[in-house]
Enzyme design. Sequence first.
Site, PDB file in Angstrom:
ATOM      1  N   SER A 112      25.284  -7.632  11.764  1.00 13.19           N
ATOM      2  CA  SER A 112      25.013  -6.286  12.245  1.00 13.19           C
ATOM      3  C   SER A 112      24.762  -6.328  13.741  1.00 13.19           C
ATOM      4  O   SER A 112      24.298  -7.348  14.282  1.00 13.19           O
ATOM      5  CB  SER A 112      23.790  -5.713  11.525  1.00 13.19           C
ATOM      6  OG  SER A 112      23.266  -4.604  12.208  1.00 13.19           O
ATOM      7  N   SER A 113      25.019  -5.216  14.399  1.00 15.41           N
ATOM      8  CA  SER A 113      24.778  -5.139  15.845  1.00 15.41           C
ATOM      9  C   SER A 113      23.302  -5.213  16.193  1.00 15.41           C
ATOM     10  O   SER A 113      22.945  -5.401  17.356  1.00 15.41           O
ATOM     11  CB  SER A 113      25.375  -3.851  16.409  1.00 15.41           C
ATOM     12  OG  SER A 113      24.823  -2.710  15.778  1.00 15.41           O
ATOM     13  N   CYS A 114      22.412  -5.117  15.184  1.00 15.61           N
ATOM     14  CA  CYS A 114      20.976  -5.196  15.464  1.00 15.61           C
ATOM     15  C   CYS A 114      20.539  -6.615  15.823  1.00 15.61           C
ATOM     16  O   CYS A 114      19.382  -6.835  16.181  1.00 15.61           O
ATOM     17  CB  CYS A 114      20.158  -4.669  14.296  1.00 15.61           C
ATOM     18  SG  CYS A 114      20.138  -5.745  12.864  1.00 15.61           S
ATOM     19  N   TYR A 141      15.273  -8.242   9.472  1.00 16.13           N
ATOM     20  CA  TYR A 141      16.690  -8.256   9.096  1.00 16.13           C
ATOM     21  C   TYR A 141      17.522  -8.936  10.170  1.00 16.13           C
ATOM     22  O   TYR A 141      18.393  -9.773   9.883  1.00 16.13           O
ATOM     23  CB  TYR A 141      17.175  -6.824   8.869  1.00 16.13           C
ATOM     24  CG  TYR A 141      18.650  -6.703   8.592  1.00 16.13           C
ATOM     25  CD1 TYR A 141      19.165  -7.017   7.336  1.00 16.13           C
ATOM     26  CD2 TYR A 141      19.528  -6.249   9.569  1.00 16.13           C
ATOM     27  CE1 TYR A 141      20.525  -6.905   7.071  1.00 16.13           C
ATOM     28  CE2 TYR A 141      20.886  -6.130   9.313  1.00 16.13           C
ATOM     29  CZ  TYR A 141      21.376  -6.449   8.067  1.00 16.13           C
ATOM     30  OH  TYR A 141      22.729  -6.337   7.811  1.00 16.13           O
ATOM     31  N   LYS A 145      19.915 -12.391  10.033  1.00 14.97           N
ATOM     32  CA  LYS A 145      21.332 -12.419  10.393  1.00 14.97           C
ATOM     33  C   LYS A 145      21.610 -13.401  11.529  1.00 14.97           C
ATOM     34  O   LYS A 145      22.649 -14.072  11.549  1.00 14.97           O
ATOM     35  CB  LYS A 145      21.805 -11.011  10.759  1.00 14.97           C
ATOM     36  CG  LYS A 145      21.894 -10.065   9.572  1.00 14.97           C
ATOM     37  CD  LYS A 145      22.890 -10.578   8.546  1.00 14.97           C
ATOM     38  CE  LYS A 145      23.040  -9.670   7.352  1.00 14.97           C
ATOM     39  NZ  LYS A 145      24.031 -10.175   6.365  1.00 14.97           N
ATOM     40  N   HIS A 184      21.286   4.652   5.811  1.00 15.78           N
ATOM     41  CA  HIS A 184      21.498   4.693   7.243  1.00 15.78           C
ATOM     42  C   HIS A 184      21.672   6.135   7.700  1.00 15.78           C
ATOM     43  O   HIS A 184      21.656   7.070   6.906  1.00 15.78           O
ATOM     44  CB  HIS A 184      22.720   3.851   7.621  1.00 15.78           C
ATOM     45  CG  HIS A 184      22.504   2.383   7.454  1.00 15.78           C
ATOM     46  ND1 HIS A 184      22.932   1.684   6.345  1.00 15.78           N
ATOM     47  CD2 HIS A 184      21.885   1.473   8.252  1.00 15.78           C
ATOM     48  CE1 HIS A 184      22.608   0.412   6.478  1.00 15.78           C
ATOM     49  NE2 HIS A 184      21.959   0.250   7.610  1.00 15.78           N
TER      50      HIS A 184
END
Length: 333
Positions: A112-114, A141, A145, A184
């Site tokens: 994920s871009s997070c 999270y 990742k 989301h």
Amino acid sequence: MGESIRKDSKIFVAGHSGLVGTSLVEALNKAGYRNLLLRTRQQVDLRDQYAVRSLFESERPELVFLAAAKVGGIVANDTFPAEFISDNLAIQTNVINSAHSVGVDRLLFLGSSCIYPKFCPQPIKEEYLLTGALEPTNRPYAVAKIAGIEMCWAFNRQYRTRYLTAMPTNLYGPADSYDLQTSHVIPALIRKIHEAKLNHQREVTIWGTGEVLREFLYSTDLADACLFLMGLEDSAFDALISSDRPPLINIGSGEELTIRDLATQVCEVVGYSGELMFDRSKPDGTPRKLLDSSRLKNLGWEPKIPLAQGLALAYQSFVESSSDRLAASKTNQ
């Protein structure tokens, strides 16, 4: 996928019933790949090391799409931080270890871009990983990742595996979750605004200021990008997993808009004419997250579904699934 992957290759899609996995399976079927290995959580709990190892040893997949994860929006991340880090660490560790043990040829790990710092230069390049502090609301999270990226990189260096990691931007599409406690932003907006229309509400309250910027990608576009990457010829694929940098590539649309503008577009799709209210006491999250997807674009891939079309498709899917649930409920009464 490209001709470098045989049509009869055994392909394990971990998380095949989720938002990403559903689109992956559909894309693989359309492309003529029929030897798919699919298991529900009830059949194989990917958090269970023994169950995952047994699956890999008995089925011996050649390719793995690792799309299984515990995911959710700000509310879910804030409510269940322990599960967001522990479940995701367990899933990816078990799958990556087992893939190595049976000699999987290629693995694509989806993140994920997070993973990128909260206050990252924009657009976000892959090399910005680990250059600053993360957004606190989804740090557990994100850390999980990041660990997955590091694990793939470590295995590539030590064991000469061929594991690639892809970081998509914010996703939406068929099979999305519309649970307001875990979903989301796009599915949450679709459900809130749809119900406001049905209930003749004069206004809808949305978390945050509405001024943060977000980029979105339709899930079938992500699936298409994943198949494109896994089907690259050996030289192009191996260039992406060279040992001098993390085997990481961004997948985005290249376009962003404010949450306020997004909500306005959802209102137009739903046909809701009420007022939008923004609860500034609630968190916004990262102020801006626009991915630099030029590395993928230079390989020859671009998204096909613009946001307006994607929102219309997502809303249609939501309405159809809501009708199906209502019909099922009446049948069971």
